[in-house]
Structure formats: C-alpha cells, structure tokens
Enzyme design. Structure first.
Site, PDB file in Angstrom:
ATOM      1  CG  HIS A  91      65.190  36.059  57.309  1.00 40.38           C
ATOM      2  ND1 HIS A  91      66.364  35.341  57.203  1.00 40.38           N
ATOM      3  CD2 HIS A  91      64.335  35.262  58.013  1.00 40.38           C
ATOM      4  CE1 HIS A  91      66.226  34.176  57.826  1.00 40.38           C
ATOM      5  NE2 HIS A  91      65.009  34.107  58.325  1.00 40.38           N
ATOM      6  CE  LYS A  96      63.111  38.803  65.926  1.00 41.73           C
ATOM      7  NZ  LYS A  96      63.605  38.967  64.547  1.00 41.73           N
ATOM      8  NE  ARG A 117      46.404  44.417  80.757  1.00 45.12           N
ATOM      9  CZ  ARG A 117      45.298  44.481  81.493  1.00 45.12           C
ATOM     10  NH1 ARG A 117      45.126  43.658  82.503  1.00 45.12           N
ATOM     11  NH2 ARG A 117      44.390  45.367  81.212  1.00 45.12           N
ATOM     12  CD  GLU A 151      65.593  41.964  64.542  1.00 48.06           C
ATOM     13  OE1 GLU A 151      65.143  40.847  64.812  1.00 48.06           O
ATOM     14  OE2 GLU A 151      65.359  42.558  63.478  1.00 48.06           O
ATOM     15  NE  ARG A 197      66.160  37.828  67.874  1.00 46.36           N
ATOM     16  CZ  ARG A 197      65.345  37.261  68.739  1.00 46.36           C
ATOM     17  NH1 ARG A 197      65.285  37.692  69.962  1.00 46.36           N
ATOM     18  NH2 ARG A 197      64.571  36.253  68.369  1.00 46.36           N
ATOM     19  CD  GLU A 207      65.995  30.472  58.983  1.00 45.34           C
ATOM     20  OE1 GLU A 207      67.010  31.040  59.434  1.00 45.34           O
ATOM     21  OE2 GLU A 207      64.980  31.097  58.618  1.00 45.34           O
ATOM     22  CG  ASN A 254      66.340  39.879  60.532  1.00 49.66           C
ATOM     23  OD1 ASN A 254      65.657  38.927  60.874  1.00 49.66           O
ATOM     24  ND2 ASN A 254      66.346  41.036  61.177  1.00 49.66           N
ATOM     25  CG  HIS A 309      60.725  31.242  56.604  1.00 53.14           C
ATOM     26  ND1 HIS A 309      60.611  32.607  56.437  1.00 53.14           N
ATOM     27  CD2 HIS A 309      61.749  31.059  57.473  1.00 53.14           C
ATOM     28  CE1 HIS A 309      61.523  33.216  57.181  1.00 53.14           C
ATOM     29  NE2 HIS A 309      62.238  32.299  57.811  1.00 53.14           N
ATOM     30  CG  HIS A 312      60.351  38.377  55.642  1.00 48.58           C
ATOM     31  ND1 HIS A 312      60.599  39.093  56.786  1.00 48.58           N
ATOM     32  CD2 HIS A 312      60.487  37.075  55.989  1.00 48.58           C
ATOM     33  CE1 HIS A 312      60.862  38.250  57.784  1.00 48.58           C
ATOM     34  NE2 HIS A 312      60.805  37.026  57.315  1.00 48.58           N
ATOM     35  CE  LYS A 320      66.741  32.965  67.312  1.00 52.04           C
ATOM     36  NZ  LYS A 320      65.608  32.828  66.454  1.00 52.04           N
TER      37      LYS A 320
HETATM   38  N1  GLY Z   1      64.387  34.404  63.280  1.00 43.91           N
HETATM   39  C1  GLY Z   1      65.208  35.507  63.550  1.00 43.91           C
HETATM   40  C2  GLY Z   1      65.228  35.908  64.987  1.00 43.91           C
HETATM   41  O1  GLY Z   1      64.774  35.163  65.831  1.00 43.91           O
HETATM   42  O2  GLY Z   1      65.707  36.967  65.316  1.00 43.91           O
END
Ligand code: GLY
Length: 366
Positions: free
Chosen positions: A255, A148, A125, A244, A248, A190, A252, A272, A259, A234
């Site tokens: 993305h 993330k 956990r 998010e 946040r 990025e 994206n 990526h 994706h 960031k």
């Molecule tokens: N890579 C996008 C984020 O961390 O929200």
C-alpha cells in the site's frame, strides 16, 4: 451463513457472510441490534452505480424497522472521497433531523464504506449504529471490516479519518456476480495480499483455474470460503492492534507504493487494487534485492497477479512515485514502517528513513 465477531475496544462487529443474505438484510440487522436502543431513522448511503442495482431492495428490507428510511446517493469514484461529499451528507442528515441514536447503512464499495463510516463517526460526535453492506470484493475482504473510515485530501489518501467499528457487516458474495471484471480483479489483489502476509494457502486457493474465477457453483462456494478466510485474518490482526500501532501495519503490504501510484493517477486512472498489485510486486522486488525476501517470491507473485490481468509494471518514473509517496500519513519523523515479506505468510517490517527507502527503490528502475 457464517458469522464472525470482531471485538473492538469501544464496540464490536457482527460479520455475517453468506450468498443471498442481502435479501434478509433488515431481519439480520434487527436481530443483531436486539437488546439495544433501536434507531428512530435510517439513512442508506450509496453511490450512483450501486443505487441502481441494490438500493430499492435494501430500502425495502429496512422497512422492517418501521422508522423513516432515507437514502443519500453520492457520485461514484475515489475522486469524490472528500470532505465536500461528507458535508453534503451532514446537511442531509440534519435536514432530516437525524440524531445520535440513529443508523447509517453504507451500501457499496470501499469509497462508500469509508465516507459513510466517517460520517457515522463524526456526525453529532458519532452516531449509534453503523451497518456496512460491502458490494465489491475489495470492500468485503478488507475495507468494510476493521473500522478504518476516512476521506482523501488533495495531498494524499485517507488523510482525514476516524476509527469506528461497524455494528454489523453483511457480506453477500452473490452481489459480486454483477461486478465488472476489472473491479472484481481489483479485489483479488487484496485477497492475494492476505496470502502474502499471513496464509500461503490463500495463494493456492486464489490460483485462477480456466476462465472466470466465479463461473460455477463450486467456484462460488470457493469464493465465499476465501472471503471468510480473509475476513478471519483481518479480525485477528485488528483485534490485536485496532489502531495500527504495530501488527496492523502488515495490512499495508503493497500500500505504501500503491498509495503513491494512486495519487499520481489522480485517484482515477488506477483502481486501488491495481495500485496495490504493483505496490506488492515492487515490495517483493525490493525485498529480494535487499536479501529480505526469499528468492522466487517475486516471480510467483507476478505470475499470480498477471493471471488476473492485474498490472505488475510501474507506469510512472520511480522518482515521481517516491515523491508522491512522501505525502503518506504513515511517514512520521522522516521514516516509515515499510512492509516486506520474508516468504509467503511471513512479513518483515522495517523502519526505513525516507532516504533508505529512496535508495531501495532504485532497484525498481528509473
Ligand atoms: N486496509 C488496511 C487496514 O484496514 O488496516
């Protein structure tokens, strides 16, 4: 060395940035953890490529903790970012009697960071200590920061995951010297993303002079401050919206289509960064066509991405890309928050139904 802090809801990250700090990894981590319960075992998770380059040095560094230090080497590649890989790490941890107070160190690129972070968030956990040592530009400016973590499912990317802020992130730009050119340029996608969504000056700083971006001392210093600038953005975004629900989402940019492209490429034929480059250019084209994005953004972005050899032309039929995008976890109740830019440094997030998205994508071709 620069030191930045990210204050998360449950725990905070100390983010250390400096050339050569990998060689002080043990000392720096221990200093950051001082006053807290120290681990009684450490496991370094890394991939088969990075292990050859840096594992020995990192294991030696961590000896300073005077506790058993293990390593678990995962196969390199996004195709291994799955629950099988995580399950093998769990088995290894339990065989070595790892407990909740112990420490996982993620040494590698975005895939390793996501897998090791997810393991740290879920084993027993959640275990107490997580250190990220990102070894690609992409991981240094994006995935190692912000908490993330996760793995892919056959249906799509990052469909299983957790938020878990690392306690320490050690960013050593010197490790980028050994990166194959195409991996470095994937990270530049990025970096350029931050210029698009937040800070136009990044686009000027990222402008490629003659030759490689990191071949002189001056260029190396420039790269380090560029990384710090991206990380600072960031941090601001994540501190405002860690899980998010709003701001946040702007991270994206590029993305959603990216994706879809990665999925069509079976997570192997496109990196990526390459997918994000094409996703950003597609978003700029769709935005200009809809009058959301100022004219000229598409051309400027395309020139910059191409200067790094990043692809800007979609390699699959648009209908197939749209289908692949439908597995995106961000589609909820038949709609998605799609990130456009109004101009460089300013985003415009639109909630689109999947049908509106399909219509807007028509401008990308057949
Ligand atoms: N890579 C996008 C984020 O961390 O929200």
């Amino acid at each position: 060395m620069r030191k930045l802090n990210l204050k998360g809801k449950h725990n905070s990250s100390a983010i250390l940035i400096g050339r050569g700090i990998l060689n002080q990894a043990g000392e720096l981590c221990r200093a950051e953890l001082s006053g807290r319960k120290l681990p009684s075992a450490i496991c370094v998770v890394t991939d088969s490529n990075v292990a050859e380059l840096y594992l020995k040095a990192v294991l030696e560094q961590l000896a300073i903790f005077e506790v058993p230090v293990y390593s678990h080497v995962i196969p390199a590649g996004e195709e291994f970012k799955n629950l099988d890989t995580v399950s093998k790490i769990y088995e290894d941890l339990s065989a070595n009697r790892f407990g909740r107070d112990d420490m996982i160190v993620a040494l590698g690129g975005g895939v390793t960071g996501d897998i090791a972070g997810f393991t740290a968030a879920t084993y027993m956990r959640g275990i107490r200590h997580l250190v990220q040592i990102p070894t690609t530009l992409l991981a240094q400016v994006d995935s190692s920061v912000g908490g993330k973590t996760g793995v892919d499912l056959p249906l799509g990317k990052n469909l299983v995951g957790a938020f878990r802020q690392p306690d320490v992130v050690l960013i050593d730009p010197a490790v980028l010297d050994s990166l194959p050119e195409h991996i470095f340029t994937g990270g530049m996608a990025e970096v350029i993303k931050y210029g698009c969504i937040w800070d136009e000056e990044i686009l000027d700083l990222a402008k490629k002079e003659n030759g490689s971006a990191v071949d002189s001392k001056q260029e190396k210093e420039k790269l380090e401050s560029l990384i710090a600038r991206c990380v600072a953005i960031k941090i601001r975004v994540v501190e405002e919206d860690e899980t998010e629900e709003g701001l946040r989402r702007i991270l994206n940019f590029g993305h959603t289509i990216g994706h879809g492209l990665e999925k069509l490429a079976d997570f192997t034929d496109l990196s990526h960064g390459e997918a994000v480059a094409m996703g950003m250019i597609a978003a700029a084209q769709m935005g200009e066509s809809a009058g959301i994005t100022e004219e000229g953004c598409y051309d400027r972005l395309k020139t910059l991405l191409q200067s790094y050899g990043l692809p800007t032309k979609l390699p699959y039929p648009v209908a197939d890309i749209y289908q692949a995008m439908m597995a995106d976890k961000k589609i909820q109740g038949g709609s998605i928050h799609f990130i456009f830019i109004e101009n460089f440094g300013k985003t415009d997030t639109r909630k689109l139904s999947v049908e509106e998205l399909r219509q807007m994508m028509k401008v990308l071709g057949d």
